[in-house]
Every structure is written in structure tokens, then in C-alpha cells.
Write a protein that holds these residues in place. Structure first.
Motif, PDB file in Angstrom:
ATOM      1  N   LEU A   1      56.882 -56.050  55.415  1.00 20.46           N
ATOM      2  CA  LEU A   1      55.709 -55.631  56.183  1.00 20.46           C
ATOM      3  C   LEU A   1      54.528 -56.555  55.905  1.00 20.46           C
ATOM      4  CD1 LEU A   1      54.315 -53.568  58.044  1.00 20.46           C
ATOM      5  CD2 LEU A   1      53.802 -52.217  55.984  1.00 20.46           C
ATOM      6  N   PHE A   2      54.305 -56.869  54.634  1.00 21.65           N
ATOM      7  CA  PHE A   2      53.200 -57.750  54.302  1.00 21.65           C
ATOM      8  C   PHE A   2      53.454 -59.170  54.827  1.00 21.65           C
ATOM      9  CE2 PHE A   2      51.853 -54.314  51.658  1.00 21.65           C
ATOM     10  CZ  PHE A   2      50.487 -54.509  51.455  1.00 21.65           C
ATOM     11  N   VAL A   3      54.725 -59.599  54.811  1.00 20.65           N
ATOM     12  CA  VAL A   3      55.056 -60.904  55.383  1.00 20.65           C
ATOM     13  C   VAL A   3      54.747 -60.914  56.878  1.00 20.65           C
ATOM     14  CG1 VAL A   3      56.956 -62.463  55.946  1.00 20.65           C
ATOM     15  CG2 VAL A   3      56.783 -61.499  53.638  1.00 20.65           C
ATOM     16  N   SER A   4      55.136 -59.835  57.567  1.00 25.53           N
ATOM     17  CA  SER A   4      54.951 -59.779  59.022  1.00 25.53           C
ATOM     18  C   SER A   4      53.480 -59.747  59.427  1.00 25.53           C
ATOM     19  CB  SER A   4      55.675 -58.550  59.599  1.00 25.53           C
ATOM     20  OG  SER A   4      55.031 -57.349  59.212  1.00 25.53           O
ATOM     21  N   ARG A   5      52.638 -59.249  58.543  1.00 31.16           N
ATOM     22  CA  ARG A   5      51.204 -59.176  58.860  1.00 31.16           C
ATOM     23  C   ARG A   5      50.496 -60.511  58.683  1.00 31.16           C
ATOM     24  NH1 ARG A   5      49.801 -53.501  55.698  1.00 31.16           N
ATOM     25  NH2 ARG A   5      50.556 -52.065  57.310  1.00 31.16           N
ATOM     26  N   GLY A   6      51.202 -61.497  58.152  1.00 32.37           N
ATOM     27  CA  GLY A   6      50.622 -62.827  58.036  1.00 32.37           C
ATOM     28  C   GLY A   6      49.867 -63.093  56.757  1.00 32.37           C
ATOM     29  N   GLY A   7      49.795 -62.109  55.878  1.00 32.19           N
ATOM     30  CA  GLY A   7      49.036 -62.303  54.655  1.00 32.19           C
ATOM     31  C   GLY A   7      49.692 -63.236  53.669  1.00 32.19           C
ATOM     32  N   LEU A   8      50.970 -63.567  53.907  1.00 30.53           N
ATOM     33  CA  LEU A   8      51.689 -64.464  53.007  1.00 30.53           C
ATOM     34  C   LEU A   8      52.139 -65.735  53.722  1.00 30.53           C
ATOM     35  CD1 LEU A   8      53.771 -61.708  51.183  1.00 30.53           C
ATOM     36  CD2 LEU A   8      51.952 -63.088  50.165  1.00 30.53           C
ATOM     37  N   ASP A   9      51.497 -66.053  54.830  1.00 30.56           N
ATOM     38  CA  ASP A   9      51.843 -67.275  55.559  1.00 30.56           C
ATOM     39  C   ASP A   9      51.666 -68.487  54.647  1.00 30.56           C
ATOM     40  OD1 ASP A   9      52.353 -65.787  57.772  1.00 30.56           O
ATOM     41  OD2 ASP A   9      50.567 -66.393  58.895  1.00 30.56           O
ATOM     42  N   GLY A  10      52.676 -69.340  54.609  1.00 31.86           N
ATOM     43  CA  GLY A  10      52.611 -70.546  53.801  1.00 31.86           C
ATOM     44  C   GLY A  10      52.936 -70.345  52.338  1.00 31.86           C
ATOM     45  N   VAL A  11      53.237 -69.097  51.948  1.00 27.63           N
ATOM     46  CA  VAL A  11      53.525 -68.812  50.547  1.00 27.63           C
ATOM     47  C   VAL A  11      55.020 -68.951  50.287  1.00 27.63           C
ATOM     48  CG1 VAL A  11      53.455 -67.074  48.721  1.00 27.63           C
ATOM     49  CG2 VAL A  11      51.539 -67.279  50.327  1.00 27.63           C
ATOM     50  N   ASP A  12      55.383 -69.735  49.308  1.00 23.62           N
ATOM     51  CA  ASP A  12      56.770 -69.868  48.865  1.00 23.62           C
ATOM     52  C   ASP A  12      57.051 -68.690  47.943  1.00 23.62           C
ATOM     53  OD1 ASP A  12      59.096 -70.443  47.386  1.00 23.62           O
ATOM     54  OD2 ASP A  12      58.783 -72.595  47.529  1.00 23.62           O
ATOM     55  N   LEU A  13      57.821 -67.708  48.438  1.00 27.22           N
ATOM     56  CA  LEU A  13      58.026 -66.480  47.672  1.00 27.22           C
ATOM     57  C   LEU A  13      58.797 -66.725  46.379  1.00 27.22           C
ATOM     58  CD1 LEU A  13      58.751 -63.866  50.494  1.00 27.22           C
ATOM     59  CD2 LEU A  13      56.609 -64.335  49.299  1.00 27.22           C
ATOM     60  N   ASP A  14      59.711 -67.678  46.383  1.00 25.13           N
ATOM     61  CA  ASP A  14      60.432 -67.990  45.146  1.00 25.13           C
ATOM     62  C   ASP A  14      59.483 -68.547  44.091  1.00 25.13           C
ATOM     63  OD1 ASP A  14      62.859 -67.148  46.160  1.00 25.13           O
ATOM     64  OD2 ASP A  14      63.436 -69.142  46.879  1.00 25.13           O
ATOM     65  N   ARG A  15      58.598 -69.437  44.536  1.00 25.82           N
ATOM     66  CA  ARG A  15      57.624 -69.988  43.590  1.00 25.82           C
ATOM     67  C   ARG A  15      56.652 -68.911  43.125  1.00 25.82           C
ATOM     68  NH1 ARG A  15      52.774 -74.277  44.909  1.00 25.82           N
ATOM     69  NH2 ARG A  15      52.103 -74.621  42.732  1.00 25.82           N
ATOM     70  N   LEU A  16      56.244 -68.035  44.053  1.00 27.79           N
ATOM     71  CA  LEU A  16      55.341 -66.951  43.673  1.00 27.79           C
ATOM     72  C   LEU A  16      55.982 -66.067  42.605  1.00 27.79           C
ATOM     73  CD1 LEU A  16      53.167 -64.742  45.983  1.00 27.79           C
ATOM     74  CD2 LEU A  16      54.594 -63.689  44.242  1.00 27.79           C
ATOM     75  N   ALA A  17      57.266 -65.718  42.798  1.00 24.67           N
ATOM     76  CA  ALA A  17      57.951 -64.871  41.828  1.00 24.67           C
ATOM     77  C   ALA A  17      58.036 -65.548  40.468  1.00 24.67           C
ATOM     78  CB  ALA A  17      59.348 -64.517  42.334  1.00 24.67           C
ATOM     79  N   ALA A  18      58.377 -66.836  40.458  1.00 27.41           N
ATOM     80  CA  ALA A  18      58.503 -67.559  39.187  1.00 27.41           C
ATOM     81  C   ALA A  18      57.146 -67.668  38.490  1.00 27.41           C
ATOM     82  CB  ALA A  18      59.095 -68.941  39.432  1.00 27.41           C
ATOM     83  N   THR A  19      56.108 -67.943  39.270  1.00 28.24           N
ATOM     84  CA  THR A  19      54.771 -68.071  38.682  1.00 28.24           C
ATOM     85  C   THR A  19      54.280 -66.735  38.141  1.00 28.24           C
ATOM     86  OG1 THR A  19      54.255 -69.836  40.255  1.00 28.24           O
ATOM     87  CG2 THR A  19      52.401 -68.781  39.133  1.00 28.24           C
ATOM     88  N   ALA A  20      54.460 -65.675  38.935  1.00 24.00           N
ATOM     89  CA  ALA A  20      54.025 -64.348  38.494  1.00 24.00           C
ATOM     90  C   ALA A  20      54.795 -63.912  37.254  1.00 24.00           C
ATOM     91  CB  ALA A  20      54.208 -63.340  39.626  1.00 24.00           C
ATOM     92  N   ARG A  21      56.087 -64.205  37.214  1.00 22.90           N
ATOM     93  CA  ARG A  21      56.885 -63.847  36.037  1.00 22.90           C
ATOM     94  C   ARG A  21      56.331 -64.527  34.779  1.00 22.90           C
ATOM     95  NH1 ARG A  21      62.042 -62.056  34.933  1.00 22.90           N
ATOM     96  NH2 ARG A  21      62.654 -62.116  37.141  1.00 22.90           N
ATOM     97  N   ALA A  22      56.049 -65.816  34.891  1.00 24.71           N
ATOM     98  CA  ALA A  22      55.523 -66.537  33.732  1.00 24.71           C
ATOM     99  C   ALA A  22      54.191 -65.942  33.273  1.00 24.71           C
ATOM    100  CB  ALA A  22      55.361 -68.017  34.073  1.00 24.71           C
ATOM    101  N   LEU A  23      53.348 -65.558  34.221  1.00 25.33           N
ATOM    102  CA  LEU A  23      52.040 -65.006  33.869  1.00 25.33           C
ATOM    103  C   LEU A  23      52.166 -63.668  33.147  1.00 25.33           C
ATOM    104  CD1 LEU A  23      50.109 -65.849  37.161  1.00 25.33           C
ATOM    105  CD2 LEU A  23      49.647 -66.818  34.890  1.00 25.33           C
ATOM    106  N   VAL A  24      52.926 -62.734  33.734  1.00 24.88           N
ATOM    107  CA  VAL A  24      52.983 -61.391  33.151  1.00 24.88           C
ATOM    108  C   VAL A  24      53.830 -61.355  31.888  1.00 24.88           C
ATOM    109  CG1 VAL A  24      52.572 -60.282  35.373  1.00 24.88           C
ATOM    110  CG2 VAL A  24      54.936 -60.632  34.587  1.00 24.88           C
ATOM    111  N   GLU A  25      54.717 -62.336  31.711  1.00 27.21           N
ATOM    112  CA  GLU A  25      55.484 -62.373  30.472  1.00 27.21           C
ATOM    113  C   GLU A  25      54.716 -63.070  29.348  1.00 27.21           C
ATOM    114  OE1 GLU A  25      59.394 -63.885  31.336  1.00 27.21           O
ATOM    115  OE2 GLU A  25      60.080 -61.900  32.020  1.00 27.21           O
ATOM    116  N   GLU A  26      53.726 -63.886  29.721  1.00 30.17           N
ATOM    117  CA  GLU A  26      52.836 -64.449  28.699  1.00 30.17           C
ATOM    118  C   GLU A  26      52.016 -63.320  28.071  1.00 30.17           C
ATOM    119  OE1 GLU A  26      49.562 -68.012  28.472  1.00 30.17           O
ATOM    120  OE2 GLU A  26      49.424 -66.587  30.129  1.00 30.17           O
TER     121      GLU A  26
END
Length: 403
Positions: free
Chosen positions: A112-137
Motif C-alpha cells: 500500500l505504501f509502495v502504491s502511494r508513491g512514498g517509496l518511489d526510487g527506494v531500493d527496498l533491499d538496500r533499505l532493509a539492510a541499512t535499517a537492520r544495521a542501524l537497529v542492531e547497532e
């Protein structure tokens, strides 16, 4: 129209008594807190206090400190699972059930959030990897997570970034959030970091269905053993069907789909048909059940119970008339806000409010149905028990009966 069947019929009262028994609401259970949370497949926890009130209504001798101790030991935790809502789960279910239900409401929310355009241009795999590194730090609040992700995708919608991280990763709300009498803001880390076992990479082939979007202190389990008890694979779907029936049955395929947020569960029930009893409701819908599960007589007395907002008893069936009479549908909500409810003769009887002022706690009962003198006395006794358990002993309380 529901398909017509020729199985034994269970009316609303029979379904009500069976479900109350499975939900530990027909009589209070001597189970420990960990065992109860596991049996119930988690407790709805959109707000922090409902799990405590849910257990107070169900368990004999419950004290809020017991659940808090389990949370501090990391034997249970708060995480988004069924219906993409926060639940309090045992460590094992927090991992396994989250992975099982991922392709349902959680992935649909992301889509739903993808369809609304709020994540246009966002690489979801990179987002997941980056977020994982942040919250695990270290655990991050959603605001902190947004602020650290936004420089990588400055044109993205900030809220969509944090929602995507929550949908893509199994994120636990760390303590002190959710502790009784303490609390704290939401801060997130991964289940692997919190429980001490590595989070496996998502594997769509291991999911139940291919629906991923395109784009008590004595009951306490020691933290050291949590990693050993935490599975790495999704919960087995067939076993989860059996567990669901044990906690919410008898139930239809659509009932379970409503509970967990998945679809296309018919094949799982068909695989299990030979191991189950099959009934039908008064409209002919097939209802499945465990052969040895309790199905009390429909005239079994059902004492009053005070339940928190969002209690899973009211949210886990497509047909809720086993608890909520048709003429009371919609009375437990105002806008997006769910009210606390009480049961009278096993069914929705009204709502209750708790005003916790500094010098006095007031519990107000607002019935939807006529209340006899005997029922009024029973409600007052149950309300007093709830107040004794759940409010400070040095603050006086009163019970007000509304009209």
C-alpha cells in the motif's frame, strides 16, 4: 452465500461457550503466564496495558509483574504479527509466527505504501539492510530511523521509510516499552539481536502462500535460554491451524484468515480434514475443530469478564456473532478507537472506562443490554477484582454503574 453442508449444527451459544473455554474466559485458568501467552498465540498489544488486562481476566492469581518479568528476561516480546498489528508473543512465536504471517497483512501494508508513491526510487533491499544495521547497532525509535534513512532517499516520504523498515524486518519493541508501571517510547531492534539468534534472510518459498508485494516470576524463562528456544523457520502452517483451533475454535477457514491476515488457507484445512471434526453454523458454514477440544453445553454459566481494548476474542473470527450479537455490531468502536468491553452471559454486554486520577480510580460500567440485579452484583464483584489487581493499593477506587 455460504455453501450448504450436512454437518452437526453449532448455534451461537454453543460456539460462544466453546470459544470462551478455549480463551480461558469461562473459568479462570491456573496456567502460568508464559504458557497462557503461548496457548493464546499472543495477546493484542496495540497499546501497552491490554496484555495485562487480558491475562488478569483469564488467569487465577495473575499479577502484572509476572508478565513484566517475562518481558525483561526476553522470554516474551512485543512485535508486529497478525493483521500487521502489535502483539505480545513468546520469543519462539515472535519469530516463527511473524515469518508465517509476513505474506499477509504485513506485506499488503508495505504494498500500500509502495502504491502511494512514498517509496518511489527506494531500493527496498538496500533499505532493509541499512535499517537492520542501524537497529542492531542500538535500538532506534521510528523517528530516529526515519532521520537516518532520509538522507539516503531525500525524496521519499519519511513515514513510508520507517513503515517499510518495520514491514521488511522483524522488529521487536525493546523494553522498557510495555513494562508494567514503567513504559517508554517505542524503540526497535531485530528479533535476532534481541533474542540472540540470527534472523534468517526472507525466503518467500518458505511462506504459507506466495503473496509478497511486488515492490509470573516463577513462570519466567531465563534470557540465556531464549536463543535456544527461538526457531529460524516460519511456523508450520498446519500446526498453526491446529493451535488456532485450540485457542479460537470451532472455526471456519475465513475465521482463521481474519485472525492471521493470510488468505487461501483452504488447502491447509483440507489436508487436516481427516484429523478434525467438522460442524456447521446456523447458516451452513463449515466449522472445523479438534476432536478432543472442549465444547461445553450452551447453558454452561459464563461469568462476567472485563476485557481490554483490542482483545483478540473480538478480532479473531470473520463471523463475530459468537461473542458480539448482530444488533450490537459496531458499538465497541468510536472512529478508530476501540473501547474496553465486558462480557455478560458470555456475550458483549457493554463497555467500561477507567479514570485513573491521582487521588482516586473510577471504573464506569456502561451496559448495552438490560442488567438484572444479580448480574449487576456479579459485574461489581468482577470490577472490584480487576481494580484490586490492576491499580495501586494505596489509591482508593470506586465503581460507577451507568445507565
Amino acid at each position: 452465500m455460504a455453501p450448504k453442508t450436512n454437518h452437526p449444527v453449532l448455534g451461537a451459544r454453543a460456539l460462544n461457550r466453546a470459544t470462551l473455554d478455549r480463551q480461558l474466559l469461562l473459568r479462570r485458568s491456573p496456567r502460568g503466564v508464559f504458557e497462557a501467552v503461548e496457548h493464546l498465540l499472543g495477546l493484542q498489544a496495540q497499546n501497552t496495558k491490554p496484555p495485562y488486562y487480558a491475562l488478569a481476566a483469564r488467569l487465577e492469581g495473575f499479577r502484572p509483574e509476572q508478565l513484566s518479568a517475562l518481558m525483561e528476561s526476553r522470554a516474551v516480546a512485543r512485535i508486529v504479527t497478525m493483521r500487521s498489528t502489535v502483539h505480545t508473543h513468546t520469543a519462539g512465536d515472535a519469530v516463527a509466527l511473524r515469518r508465517l504471517v509476513q505474506p499477509g497483512a504485513i506485506d499488503r501494508e508495505l504494498a500500500l505504501f509502495v502504491s502511494r508513491g512514498g517509496l518511489d526510487g527506494v531500493d527496498l533491499d538496500r533499505l532493509a539492510a541499512t535499517a537492520r544495521a542501524l537497529v542492531e547497532e542500538r535500538p532506534r525509535t521510528p523517528k530516529q530511523l526515519r532521520e537516518e534513512l532520509l538522507p539516503l532517499w531525500p525524496d521519499a516520504d519519511p513515514q513510508s521509510l520507517s513503515v517499510a523498515a518495520r514491514c521488511l524486518l522483524p522488529l521487536v519493541q525493546v523494553t522498557p516499552r510495555g513494562l508494567w508501571g514503567r513504559g517508554g517510547q517505542v524503540a526497535l531492534t531485530t528479533t535476532g539481536q534481541w533474542f540472540g539468534a540470527p534472523d534468517p534472510d526472507p525466503d518467500p518459498d518458505a511462506s504459507a502462500t506466495d503473496q509478497r508485494p511486488d515492490a509470573s516470576a516463577t513462570d519466567q524463562r531465563p534470557a540465556a535460554s531464549t536463543a535456544d528456544q527461538t526457531p529460524e523457520d516460519p511456523a508450520d502452517l498446519d500446526q498453526t491451524v491446529l493451535r488456532y483451533l485450540g485457542a479460537f475454535g470451532p472455526a471456519s477457514v475465513k475465521d482463521m484468515q481474519t485472525w492471521c491476515g493470510l488468505t487461501k488457507l483452504g488447502p491447509a484445512f483440507e489436508r487436516l480434514r481427516s484429523r478434525l471434526l467438522v460442524f456447521q453454523d446456523e447458516r451452513g458454514t463449515e466449522l472445523f475443530d479438534l476432536p478432543d477440544a472442549p465444547r461445553p453445553d450452551e447453558d454452561t454459566p459464563a461469568p462476567p469478564r472485563f476485557l481490554p481494548e483490542f482483545d483478540n476474542l473480538l478480532l479473531s473470527h470473520a463471523d463475530r456473532t459468537r461473542v458480539v450479537p448482530a444488533d450490537l455490531r459496531g458499538r465497541t468502536w468510536t472512529g478508530n478507537q476501540a473501547h474496553r468491553v465486558f462480557l455478560l452471559d458470555g456475550f458483549l454486554g457493554g463497555i467500561w472506562h477507567l479514570d485513573e486520577a491521582k487521588d482516586r480510580t473510577t471504573l464506569t460500567i456502561e451496559p448495552f443490554v438490560p442488567v438484572s440485579r444479580a448480574q449487576r452484583a456479579s459485574l461489581a464483584a468482577e470490577a472490584e477484582r480487576t481494580l484490586r489487581l490492576m491499580t495501586p493499593s494505596d489509591i482508593p477506587y470506586e465503581i460507577v454503574h451507568g445507565q
